[in-house]
Design a protein around this motif. Structure first.
Motif, PDB file in Angstrom:
ATOM      1  N   ASP A  97      -0.589   6.367  13.327  1.00 21.66           N
ATOM      2  CA  ASP A  97      -0.605   7.182  12.120  1.00 21.66           C
ATOM      3  C   ASP A  97      -1.030   6.234  11.001  1.00 21.66           C
ATOM      4  O   ASP A  97      -0.253   5.381  10.576  1.00 21.66           O
ATOM      5  CB  ASP A  97       0.789   7.759  11.868  1.00 21.66           C
ATOM      6  CG  ASP A  97       0.860   8.531  10.556  1.00 21.66           C
ATOM      7  OD1 ASP A  97       0.077   8.237   9.633  1.00 21.66           O
ATOM      8  OD2 ASP A  97       1.712   9.425  10.464  1.00 21.66           O
ATOM      9  N   ASP A  98      -2.295   6.354  10.557  1.00 17.77           N
ATOM     10  CA  ASP A  98      -2.834   5.370   9.619  1.00 17.77           C
ATOM     11  C   ASP A  98      -2.057   5.326   8.309  1.00 17.77           C
ATOM     12  O   ASP A  98      -1.897   4.266   7.710  1.00 17.77           O
ATOM     13  CB  ASP A  98      -4.311   5.668   9.332  1.00 17.77           C
ATOM     14  CG  ASP A  98      -5.189   5.255  10.511  1.00 17.77           C
ATOM     15  OD1 ASP A  98      -4.756   4.401  11.295  1.00 17.77           O
ATOM     16  OD2 ASP A  98      -6.298   5.795  10.626  1.00 17.77           O
ATOM     17  N   THR A  99      -1.581   6.482   7.860  1.00 22.77           N
ATOM     18  CA  THR A  99      -0.841   6.498   6.601  1.00 22.77           C
ATOM     19  C   THR A  99       0.469   5.743   6.743  1.00 22.77           C
ATOM     20  O   THR A  99       0.835   4.937   5.883  1.00 22.77           O
ATOM     21  CB  THR A  99      -0.574   7.949   6.166  1.00 22.77           C
ATOM     22  OG1 THR A  99      -1.821   8.636   6.082  1.00 22.77           O
ATOM     23  CG2 THR A  99       0.110   7.982   4.810  1.00 22.77           C
ATOM     24  N   ALA A 100       1.174   5.992   7.848  1.00 26.30           N
ATOM     25  CA  ALA A 100       2.429   5.277   8.086  1.00 26.30           C
ATOM     26  C   ALA A 100       2.169   3.781   8.233  1.00 26.30           C
ATOM     27  O   ALA A 100       2.923   2.951   7.714  1.00 26.30           O
ATOM     28  CB  ALA A 100       3.113   5.823   9.345  1.00 26.30           C
ATOM     29  N   LEU A 160       3.672   0.713   5.899  1.00 31.71           N
ATOM     30  CA  LEU A 160       4.404  -0.428   6.453  1.00 31.71           C
ATOM     31  C   LEU A 160       3.781  -1.747   5.985  1.00 31.71           C
ATOM     32  O   LEU A 160       4.493  -2.662   5.555  1.00 31.71           O
ATOM     33  CB  LEU A 160       4.386  -0.372   7.983  1.00 31.71           C
ATOM     34  CG  LEU A 160       5.314   0.659   8.622  1.00 31.71           C
ATOM     35  CD1 LEU A 160       5.036   0.759  10.113  1.00 31.71           C
ATOM     36  CD2 LEU A 160       6.767   0.275   8.389  1.00 31.71           C
ATOM     37  N   ILE A 161       2.457  -1.825   6.059  1.00 31.89           N
ATOM     38  CA  ILE A 161       1.785  -3.066   5.669  1.00 31.89           C
ATOM     39  C   ILE A 161       1.920  -3.287   4.174  1.00 31.89           C
ATOM     40  O   ILE A 161       2.204  -4.400   3.717  1.00 31.89           O
ATOM     41  CB  ILE A 161       0.301  -3.022   6.092  1.00 31.89           C
ATOM     42  CG1 ILE A 161       0.191  -2.984   7.618  1.00 31.89           C
ATOM     43  CG2 ILE A 161      -0.445  -4.227   5.548  1.00 31.89           C
ATOM     44  CD1 ILE A 161      -1.221  -2.809   8.123  1.00 31.89           C
ATOM     45  N   ALA A 162       1.735  -2.218   3.402  1.00 30.00           N
ATOM     46  CA  ALA A 162       1.781  -2.355   1.942  1.00 30.00           C
ATOM     47  C   ALA A 162       3.168  -2.798   1.480  1.00 30.00           C
ATOM     48  O   ALA A 162       3.304  -3.462   0.451  1.00 30.00           O
ATOM     49  CB  ALA A 162       1.390  -1.038   1.279  1.00 30.00           C
ATOM     50  N   ASP A 176       1.825 -10.157   1.920  1.00 27.82           N
ATOM     51  CA  ASP A 176       2.134 -11.289   2.798  1.00 27.82           C
ATOM     52  C   ASP A 176       2.028 -10.815   4.243  1.00 27.82           C
ATOM     53  O   ASP A 176       2.992 -10.320   4.816  1.00 27.82           O
ATOM     54  CB  ASP A 176       3.537 -11.809   2.486  1.00 27.82           C
ATOM     55  CG  ASP A 176       3.872 -13.024   3.344  1.00 27.82           C
ATOM     56  OD1 ASP A 176       2.960 -13.528   4.041  1.00 27.82           O
ATOM     57  OD2 ASP A 176       5.025 -13.456   3.314  1.00 27.82           O
ATOM     58  N   LEU A 177       0.865 -10.983   4.836  1.00 23.69           N
ATOM     59  CA  LEU A 177       0.609 -10.413   6.157  1.00 23.69           C
ATOM     60  C   LEU A 177       0.827 -11.408   7.286  1.00 23.69           C
ATOM     61  O   LEU A 177       0.618 -11.087   8.451  1.00 23.69           O
ATOM     62  CB  LEU A 177      -0.829  -9.876   6.220  1.00 23.69           C
ATOM     63  CG  LEU A 177      -1.189  -8.820   5.173  1.00 23.69           C
ATOM     64  CD1 LEU A 177      -2.583  -8.270   5.415  1.00 23.69           C
ATOM     65  CD2 LEU A 177      -0.171  -7.693   5.161  1.00 23.69           C
ATOM     66  N   ILE A 178       1.294 -12.630   6.956  1.00 22.80           N
ATOM     67  CA  ILE A 178       1.525 -13.638   7.994  1.00 22.80           C
ATOM     68  C   ILE A 178       2.529 -13.100   9.013  1.00 22.80           C
ATOM     69  O   ILE A 178       3.568 -12.563   8.651  1.00 22.80           O
ATOM     70  CB  ILE A 178       2.084 -14.934   7.374  1.00 22.80           C
ATOM     71  CG1 ILE A 178       1.064 -15.549   6.423  1.00 22.80           C
ATOM     72  CG2 ILE A 178       2.485 -15.917   8.455  1.00 22.80           C
ATOM     73  CD1 ILE A 178      -0.145 -16.118   7.132  1.00 22.80           C
TER      74      ILE A 178
END
Ligand SMILES: [Zn+2]
Length: 333
Positions: A144-147, A151-153, A158-160
């Motif tokens: 689910d791209d929106t979900a 989550l990422i946002a 900080d995506l490490i």
């Protein structure tokens, strides 16, 4: 029932931390993982999931000479990443906020490579099934791209240790921007009325006066509409003319919006009601600022708000319409 009972399930034995030298990768594991991503995850998150390891019974006929051998059924890439890490301390750190923390695997201390394992016993066929399905089930899943974006946002950039990069995030935003345009109720209405050229695409500047903002190529709305749409030669005519265009899903080939060079994405997530209100306000602002794209309109709105708040500290405390329009960079005619 007899068919089912042929498939023997795995039996859990114990959980143990096992030195790497005692673990054997699954022979012929077909999946090729991304060891760099796995290692980055281990260093920032630690080993959050156990390997699933089969203890081969000493009397196993296929391995009579290696009693007690431990074979990794699931988690072979974690095993590889731990091997790649090697003995500690590795010297790697990661940053949470302003705090610098040691590697989550070795803790920045002397450490002998080992993995936490859930040890099971099973037969050969079940071992093979577990190895296959563990790899396969990850492949078969969808998102689910929106979900996913939310989550990422939520990590504030900080995506490490997530396995995602800024590029992945940009791709995701492009996909979702298209979805949002399709959902925007003002899109088609304003395009049809053709008044102010409510160009949805960022960075496109509709020319004053000639608001040809729907390219003909997008065209099911215009071109394929009338009875003039003749069936291709050699094909039978559609039984009910005129029905087909209206029953087609309204999905013109929306161009994927590229991220303009030198620009970055700013993500704002709203509940649906707030997003709808924001869309209404932006549509209203566009009537005053036909040439402005959505990002510019939002920025001007914030400037105006700050101008109002600043003016409360002015000696006379007067807010004039002219000053607000100046803050919003609206040209007076
Ligand atoms: Zn380490």
């Amino acid at each position: 029932m007899t068919e089912v009972s042929k498939v023997a399930s795995a039996t859990y034995l114990r959980t143990a931390t096992v030195p790497l030298g005692e673990l054997t990768p699954y022979p012929g594991n077909a999946k090729r993982g991304d060891a760099a991503t796995s290692l980055e995850s281990l260093c920032s998150n630690g080993q959050y999931r156990s390997l699933v390891v089969r203890e081969v019974e000493p009397d196993q006929p296929d391995q009579p000479d290696q009693p007690g051998r431990l074979v990794v059924l699931a988690g072979n890439h974690t095993l590889q990443a731990i091997a790649a890490h090697g003995p500690g301390p590795c010297g790697m750190t990661y940053t949470v906020g302003e705090e610098e923390r040691p590697c989550g695997l070795c803790g920045g201390k002397p450490w002998e490579p080992a993995a936490r394992c859930e040890i099971v016993t099973c037969n050969d066929a079940t071992a093979r099934r577990i190895n296959l399905v563990d790899n396969r089930s990850a492949d078969l899943g969808t998102y689910d791209d929106t979900a996913l974006l939310e989550l990422i946002a939520g990590l504030d950039g900080d995506l490490i240790g997530t396995g995602y990069t800024d590029t992945d995030l940009g791709d995701l935003l492009e996909v979702l921007e298209i979805v949002q345009i399709e959902e925007t109720p003002y899109d088609e209405d304003e395009a049809d009325e053709g008044e102010e050229g409510g160009g949805q695409e960022n960075g496109r500047e509709p020319q004053q006066g000639q608001a040809d903002d729907v390219p003909a190529a997008q065209g099911p709305a215009g071109a394929a509409d009338g009875p003039a749409a003749a069936p291709p030669a050699g094909q039978p005519a559609a039984p009910a003319q005129g029905v087909q265009p209206t029953t087609q899903p309204a999905q013109p080939a929306q161009p994927v919006l590229p991220q303009p060079p030198g620009q970055v994405h700013l993500i704002l997530t709203y509940p649906p009601e707030d997003r709808d209100e924001a869309n209404r306000l932006i549509a209203a602002a566009r009537e005053v600022l036909p040439a402005a794209g959505t990002p510019e309109i939002v920025l001007r709105g914030l400037r105006t708000l700050v101008a109002v708040l600043d003016s409360r500290h002015a000696p006379d405390g007067t807010v004039t319409v002219a000053s607000l329009l100046r803050a919003a960079d609206v040209e007076l005619h």
